[in-house]
Design a protein around this motif. Structure first.
Motif, PDB file in Angstrom:
ATOM      1  N   VAL A 176      -1.454  -3.704  14.615  1.00  0.00           N
ATOM      2  CA  VAL A 176      -1.784  -2.554  13.767  1.00  0.00           C
ATOM      3  C   VAL A 176      -3.261  -2.540  13.365  1.00  0.00           C
ATOM      4  O   VAL A 176      -3.715  -1.583  12.727  1.00  0.00           O
ATOM      5  CB  VAL A 176      -0.914  -2.488  12.497  1.00  0.00           C
ATOM      6  N   GLU A 177      -3.984  -3.586  13.737  1.00  0.00           N
ATOM      7  CA  GLU A 177      -5.381  -3.694  13.300  1.00  0.00           C
ATOM      8  C   GLU A 177      -6.170  -2.454  13.721  1.00  0.00           C
ATOM      9  O   GLU A 177      -6.102  -2.027  14.893  1.00  0.00           O
ATOM     10  CB  GLU A 177      -6.020  -4.958  13.888  1.00  0.00           C
ATOM     11  N   ASN A 178      -6.880  -1.882  12.759  1.00  0.00           N
ATOM     12  CA  ASN A 178      -7.695  -0.673  12.977  1.00  0.00           C
ATOM     13  C   ASN A 178      -6.904   0.569  13.379  1.00  0.00           C
ATOM     14  O   ASN A 178      -7.491   1.530  13.861  1.00  0.00           O
ATOM     15  CB  ASN A 178      -8.788  -0.926  14.024  1.00  0.00           C
ATOM     16  N   ARG A 179      -5.590   0.524  13.199  1.00  0.00           N
ATOM     17  CA  ARG A 179      -4.777   1.710  13.531  1.00  0.00           C
ATOM     18  C   ARG A 179      -4.344   2.423  12.248  1.00  0.00           C
ATOM     19  O   ARG A 179      -4.131   1.788  11.212  1.00  0.00           O
ATOM     20  CB  ARG A 179      -3.513   1.285  14.302  1.00  0.00           C
ATOM     21  N   HIS A 180      -4.212   3.730  12.358  1.00  0.00           N
ATOM     22  CA  HIS A 180      -3.657   4.506  11.247  1.00  0.00           C
ATOM     23  C   HIS A 180      -2.141   4.437  11.345  1.00  0.00           C
ATOM     24  O   HIS A 180      -1.570   4.811  12.367  1.00  0.00           O
ATOM     25  CB  HIS A 180      -4.145   5.949  11.324  1.00  0.00           C
ATOM     26  N   VAL A 181      -1.507   3.919  10.291  1.00  0.00           N
ATOM     27  CA  VAL A 181      -0.052   3.781  10.345  1.00  0.00           C
ATOM     28  C   VAL A 181       0.606   4.605   9.241  1.00  0.00           C
ATOM     29  O   VAL A 181       0.067   4.758   8.137  1.00  0.00           O
ATOM     30  CB  VAL A 181       0.407   2.300  10.259  1.00  0.00           C
ATOM     31  N   LEU A 182       1.759   5.132   9.576  1.00  0.00           N
ATOM     32  CA  LEU A 182       2.531   5.939   8.634  1.00  0.00           C
ATOM     33  C   LEU A 182       3.953   5.365   8.586  1.00  0.00           C
ATOM     34  O   LEU A 182       4.649   5.315   9.612  1.00  0.00           O
ATOM     35  CB  LEU A 182       2.549   7.395   9.107  1.00  0.00           C
ATOM     36  N   ILE A 183       4.327   4.895   7.403  1.00  0.00           N
ATOM     37  CA  ILE A 183       5.669   4.329   7.203  1.00  0.00           C
ATOM     38  C   ILE A 183       6.662   5.481   7.049  1.00  0.00           C
ATOM     39  O   ILE A 183       6.440   6.410   6.270  1.00  0.00           O
ATOM     40  CB  ILE A 183       5.697   3.448   5.932  1.00  0.00           C
ATOM     41  N   ILE A 184       7.753   5.410   7.795  1.00  0.00           N
ATOM     42  CA  ILE A 184       8.783   6.448   7.738  1.00  0.00           C
ATOM     43  C   ILE A 184      10.039   5.840   7.125  1.00  0.00           C
ATOM     44  O   ILE A 184      10.679   4.967   7.721  1.00  0.00           O
ATOM     45  CB  ILE A 184       9.118   6.968   9.172  1.00  0.00           C
ATOM     46  N   ASP A 185      10.386   6.301   5.914  1.00  0.00           N
ATOM     47  CA  ASP A 185      11.547   5.708   5.236  1.00  0.00           C
ATOM     48  C   ASP A 185      12.573   6.786   4.892  1.00  0.00           C
ATOM     49  O   ASP A 185      12.230   7.955   4.705  1.00  0.00           O
ATOM     50  CB  ASP A 185      11.094   4.954   3.980  1.00  0.00           C
ATOM     51  N   ASP A 186      13.817   6.354   4.813  1.00  0.00           N
ATOM     52  CA  ASP A 186      14.901   7.282   4.504  1.00  0.00           C
ATOM     53  C   ASP A 186      14.909   7.651   3.029  1.00  0.00           C
ATOM     54  O   ASP A 186      14.928   8.811   2.659  1.00  0.00           O
ATOM     55  CB  ASP A 186      16.258   6.681   4.919  1.00  0.00           C
ATOM     56  N   ILE A 187      14.895   6.608   2.175  1.00  0.00           N
ATOM     57  CA  ILE A 187      14.979   6.867   0.739  1.00  0.00           C
ATOM     58  C   ILE A 187      14.225   5.777  -0.013  1.00  0.00           C
ATOM     59  O   ILE A 187      14.365   4.597   0.306  1.00  0.00           O
ATOM     60  CB  ILE A 187      16.466   6.981   0.280  1.00  0.00           C
ATOM     61  N   VAL A 188      13.407   6.185  -0.958  1.00  0.00           N
ATOM     62  CA  VAL A 188      12.712   5.212  -1.804  1.00  0.00           C
ATOM     63  C   VAL A 188      13.487   5.124  -3.108  1.00  0.00           C
ATOM     64  O   VAL A 188      13.616   6.101  -3.841  1.00  0.00           O
ATOM     65  CB  VAL A 188      11.244   5.613  -2.059  1.00  0.00           C
ATOM     66  N   ASP A 189      14.011   3.935  -3.354  1.00  0.00           N
ATOM     67  CA  ASP A 189      14.851   3.698  -4.534  1.00  0.00           C
ATOM     68  C   ASP A 189      14.006   2.893  -5.540  1.00  0.00           C
ATOM     69  O   ASP A 189      13.244   3.474  -6.312  1.00  0.00           O
ATOM     70  CB  ASP A 189      16.098   2.950  -4.059  1.00  0.00           C
ATOM     71  N   SER A 190      14.070   1.574  -5.515  1.00  0.00           N
ATOM     72  CA  SER A 190      13.206   0.779  -6.400  1.00  0.00           C
ATOM     73  C   SER A 190      11.744   0.864  -5.961  1.00  0.00           C
ATOM     74  O   SER A 190      10.834   0.691  -6.764  1.00  0.00           O
ATOM     75  CB  SER A 190      13.639  -0.688  -6.391  1.00  0.00           C
ATOM     76  N   GLY A 191      11.541   1.097  -4.661  1.00  0.00           N
ATOM     77  CA  GLY A 191      10.185   1.113  -4.116  1.00  0.00           C
ATOM     78  C   GLY A 191       9.787  -0.223  -3.503  1.00  0.00           C
ATOM     79  O   GLY A 191       8.729  -0.339  -2.883  1.00  0.00           O
ATOM     80  N   LEU A 192      10.644  -1.229  -3.664  1.00  0.00           N
ATOM     81  CA  LEU A 192      10.288  -2.591  -3.212  1.00  0.00           C
ATOM     82  C   LEU A 192      10.095  -2.675  -1.704  1.00  0.00           C
ATOM     83  O   LEU A 192       9.158  -3.307  -1.227  1.00  0.00           O
ATOM     84  CB  LEU A 192      11.380  -3.583  -3.639  1.00  0.00           C
ATOM     85  N   THR A 193      10.979  -2.028  -0.951  1.00  0.00           N
ATOM     86  CA  THR A 193      10.903  -2.118   0.512  1.00  0.00           C
ATOM     87  C   THR A 193       9.596  -1.523   1.021  1.00  0.00           C
ATOM     88  O   THR A 193       8.906  -2.117   1.849  1.00  0.00           O
ATOM     89  CB  THR A 193      12.094  -1.378   1.165  1.00  0.00           C
ATOM     90  N   CYS A 194       9.256  -0.358   0.506  1.00  0.00           N
ATOM     91  CA  CYS A 194       8.024   0.309   0.945  1.00  0.00           C
ATOM     92  C   CYS A 194       6.799  -0.514   0.590  1.00  0.00           C
ATOM     93  O   CYS A 194       5.891  -0.671   1.397  1.00  0.00           O
ATOM     94  CB  CYS A 194       7.900   1.668   0.269  1.00  0.00           C
TER      95      CYS A 194
END
Ligand code: 5GP
Ligand code: MG
Length: 177
Positions: free
Chosen positions: A90-108
């Motif tokens: 991922v070095e120097n790459r633009h990354v976008l995390i795709i998640d189903d649901i943000v609950d506590s926020g810990l996973t993200c």
């Protein structure tokens, strides 16, 4: 297969599809010339990822990680188990995390921190849905979709004990009905 009457539709397949089109408009505007890596958090976001990327008409790459924090049941254990981690560059790459649901926020937050540490050029979050009342860590959701109340939902990729992922709508799973 039949599903029980314990389910009531919270967001229909049409409402989900319209929201994904809106999210895609914003993502197109921001990423058209960036050849981003979209990283889907499995298993819950597999359907969202598949529908979202087909709304994006520019070059991109897809990757997958698999985390688990629920085990069996409706409450997060608060501990994130890495089943498949970030094994790609991922070095120097633009990354976008795709998640189903943000609950506590810990996973993200957990994934975001790994990607920053691995020197991604930028890290943003796109979540189909979010339970704002449940966030225990601050997460910036850059592309935020549907608001879910403090209730347990299933369908459109989301499970209860591995069931219901194939429901086309996002449904509330009632306790004693
Ligand atoms: P977190 O608490 O770390 O933000 O959420 C972790 C994961 O728990 C989510 O990505 C999702 O897979 C799962 N999760 C959170 N809330 C629900 C829910 O209401 N229903 C289902 N099926 N999964 C959920
Ligand atoms: Mg998830």
């Amino acid at each position: 297969m039949t599903f029980t009457d314990k389910l009531s539709v919270l967001y229909s397949r049409d409402e989900i599809a319209s929201k994904i089109k809106l999210l895609a408009q914003d993502i197109k505007r921001d990423y058209r010339d960036k050849n981003p890596i979209l990283i889907s958090i499995l298993k819950g976001s597999f359907i969202f990822m598949a529908d979202l990327v087909r709304e994006l008409d520019f070059p991109l790459e897809v990757e997958f990680v698999r985390f688990s924090s629920y085990g069996k049941g409706k409450k997060s254990s608060g501990k994130i188990e890495v089943i498949q981690g970030v094994t790609f560059e991922v070095e120097n790459r633009h990354v976008l995390i795709i998640d189903d649901i943000v609950d506590s926020g810990l996973t993200c937050k957990f994934l975001k921190d790994i990607l920053i540490e691995k020197k991604a050029a930028s890290v943003k979050v796109c979540a189909l849905s979010s339970k704002p009342s449940q966030h225990t860590v601050p997460v910036d959701i850059d592309y935020s979709g549907l608001i879910v109340p403090d209730k347990f939902v299933v369908g459109y990729g989301l499970d209860f004990n591995q069931k219901f992922r194939n429901l086309p709508d996002i449904c509330l799973l009632e306790e004693n009905k």
